[in-house]
Design an enzyme around this catalytic site. Structure first.
Site, mmCIF file in Angstrom:
data_model
loop_
_atom_site.group_PDB
_atom_site.id
_atom_site.type_symbol
_atom_site.label_atom_id
_atom_site.label_comp_id
_atom_site.label_asym_id
_atom_site.label_seq_id
_atom_site.Cartn_x
_atom_site.Cartn_y
_atom_site.Cartn_z
ATOM 1 C CD GLU A 187 -2.693 -1.277 2.349
ATOM 2 O OE1 GLU A 187 -4.082 -1.719 2.098
ATOM 3 O OE2 GLU A 187 -2.631 -0.854 3.422
ATOM 4 C CB VAL A 188 3.859 2.176 -2.005
ATOM 5 C CG1 VAL A 188 4.750 3.462 -1.805
ATOM 6 C CG2 VAL A 188 4.378 0.908 -1.427
#
Length: 491
Positions: A187-188
């Site tokens: 979840e960058v």
């Protein structure tokens, strides 16, 4: 590097382009921890890890000493410890510590307790996304990908790699001999939206996927250069949509093992099998799965819906049977405590223990049968386990069962009692007593700030409403605002 020299002592190492061919890869061995109790008879997962998310309501070491034997008995043979700010960082990293961070002796005690219970420990250090606990600090805010948001690290700064390298070094120093290190990379958010990234992406052939893979590779190379017997793990969500040719050519498949995660109750089993096959074609040698036993059905969920998590884990058994043979190294049963560093608490660990028991035993025995149900009831000391409904309020005998019973009572009845007020002082007295009892039970397991946060979120607002309502009823009945402390009169 910054002018003030805060990070000068961390040497920046540029990973060689062909690094992955020079590093000896550790052999995948049958591990002694896999032989505990009646392990792995019908389970496709050699490793079954319980994930402890310590960024919210981290348990005291005394409680871990009570639950680790239960984890082992239920079929776990490993732990994924996501320390976040509970790790005792030293030196220039000391600012990352939470108020009640474990001390180095406590970390050693946790590892000792794990070894006593045949639980292999894999530490987790976030190195890309979910960096809020690091980048929230003013001294490190200049390393954010986007200045307004502290969740993602800027991958263009050499200081960024020096920072995560220093974090990894301190964690590995207290975990000598770890066969795996999870480096996060899930979840960058906002990747590619920083000024440096925008400039970089304007260059020919540069893409967000290439940017992501470049940072993953740099972190993995850093780990392997210093710990060649330790294999980096990464969450797989940032890899899923990357074209096969680009992923294969990146060198990443020779450096890391992806952890495929999905916590839903209706998995796309065929789609997961196709994804595993894609990863195999790209060159990954081993894969991991990740299910959930709690913390995946709502950011403020207080009670664990066991049926949801049972379905999730049973469907991962079906994925394992459908995917490429012998690729799955194990499964991580995640137990999220916050959705992110700034989110509210979801289910406390003791509340999720029955769900964990159901899921572990189902993974171990290949499904959830009446025999498995009876085994779980015996392990937990519960006379009748509820799967389709929220847990009954009957007390079990497992560590923290008193917290489960009291949290269940609060969750099912406190708000409704206030909303449907039929009594005055007796109702307030009952609930005040119960919440005090719950507070005392929580203090046995959790640190004061976690206890305070849970009560403020789940109990005290309703009690305050109840007190205010009782006061209003008193005044409406002509009793006045209540006796003074020295009046000696009953209300």
């Amino acid at each position: 590097m910054r002018e003030d020299g805060v990070w000068r002592r961390f040497r920046v190492v540029k990973p060689p382009c062909e690094f992955q061919e020079e590093v000896p890869r550790p052999e995948i061995l049958s591990y002694d921890f896999m032989t505990n109790s009646e392990m792995s008879g019908s389970s496709p997962f050699k490793m079954r890890l319980v994930h402890l998310d310590l960024k919210g309501a981290p348990p005291k070491v005394s409680y871990l000493s009570e639950v680790f034997p239960l984890f082992h008995a239920l079929g776990a043979n490993g732990l994924l410890l996501e320390y976040e700010d509970m790790f005792p960082y030293e030196g220039h990293l000391r600012l990352l510590r939470a108020k009640h961070a474990y001390s180095p002796p406590e970390i050693k005690e946790i590892l000792h307790l794990a070894a006593l219970n045949e639980l292999e420990v894999i530490p987790l250090v976030q190195t890309f996304g979910h960096m809020e606990f690091v980048l929230k600090h003013e001294a490190l805010a200049h390393l954010r990908e986007v200045a307004l948001f502290p969740n993602t690290l800027n991958p263009h700064e050499a200081e960024s790699l020096a920072l995560v390298g220093a974090m990894i070094s301190q964690v590995m120093e207290l975990h000598p001999g770890a066969r795996w290190l999870h480096v996060g990379c899930d979840e960058v958010y906002y990747l590619g939206e920083g000024e440096a990234s925008r400039r970089w992406l304007r260059q020919e052939h540069n893409t967000k996927a290439r940017l992501c893979l470049s940072h993953m590779k740099a972190v993995a190379c850093h780990v392997l250069a210093r710990h060649p017997a330790t294999t980096p793990l990464v969450w797989d969500d940032m890899l899923r949509a990357i074209p096969e040719d680009q992923l294969a050519a990146s060198g990443v498949p020779q450096l890391v093992e992806p952890v495929l995660w999905d916590y839903g109750a209706d998995l796309d089993i065929h789609g997961k099998a196709l994804l595993m096959e894609k990863y195999r074609r790209c060159g990954f040698l081993r894969l991991w799965a990740a299910s959930a036993f709690k913390g995946a059905t709502g950011a403020s969920q207080a009670l664990t819906p066991i049926e949801h998590h049972l379905r999730n884990n049973v469907q991962w058994l079906q994925v394992a049977a459908s995917g490429p043979a012998d690729m799955l190294q194990g499964i991580v049963l995640t137990g999220w405590q916050r959705y992110d560093h700034f989110s509210v608490l979801c289910e406390l660990l003791p509340v999720g223990i029955p769900s964990l028991a159901v899921c572990l035993q189902s993974l171990l025995h290949g499904g959830f049968t009446e025999d498995v149900k009876a085994r779980v009831e015996n392990f937990l000391g519960i006379s009748s386990l509820e799967i389709t409904d929220l847990m009954s309020e009957g007390a079990g005998s497992f560590p923290g069962s008193d917290i489960l019973a009291l949290v269940t009572h609060v969750g099912l009845h406190l708000r409704s009692s206030v909303d449907t007020l039929l009594e005055r002082d007796s109702l307030l007295a009952r609930w005040s007593t119960l919440v005090q009892e719950l507070e005392a039970a929580l203090h046995r397991v959790f640190y004061p700030d976690a206890v305070e946060e849970w009560l403020e979120e789940n109990a005290r607002p309703s009690l305050q409403r109840l007190r205010a309502l009782v006061q209003d009823l008193r005044e409406a009945a002509g009793a006045g605002p209540g006796p003074s402390p020295h009046s000696g009169q009953d209300p």
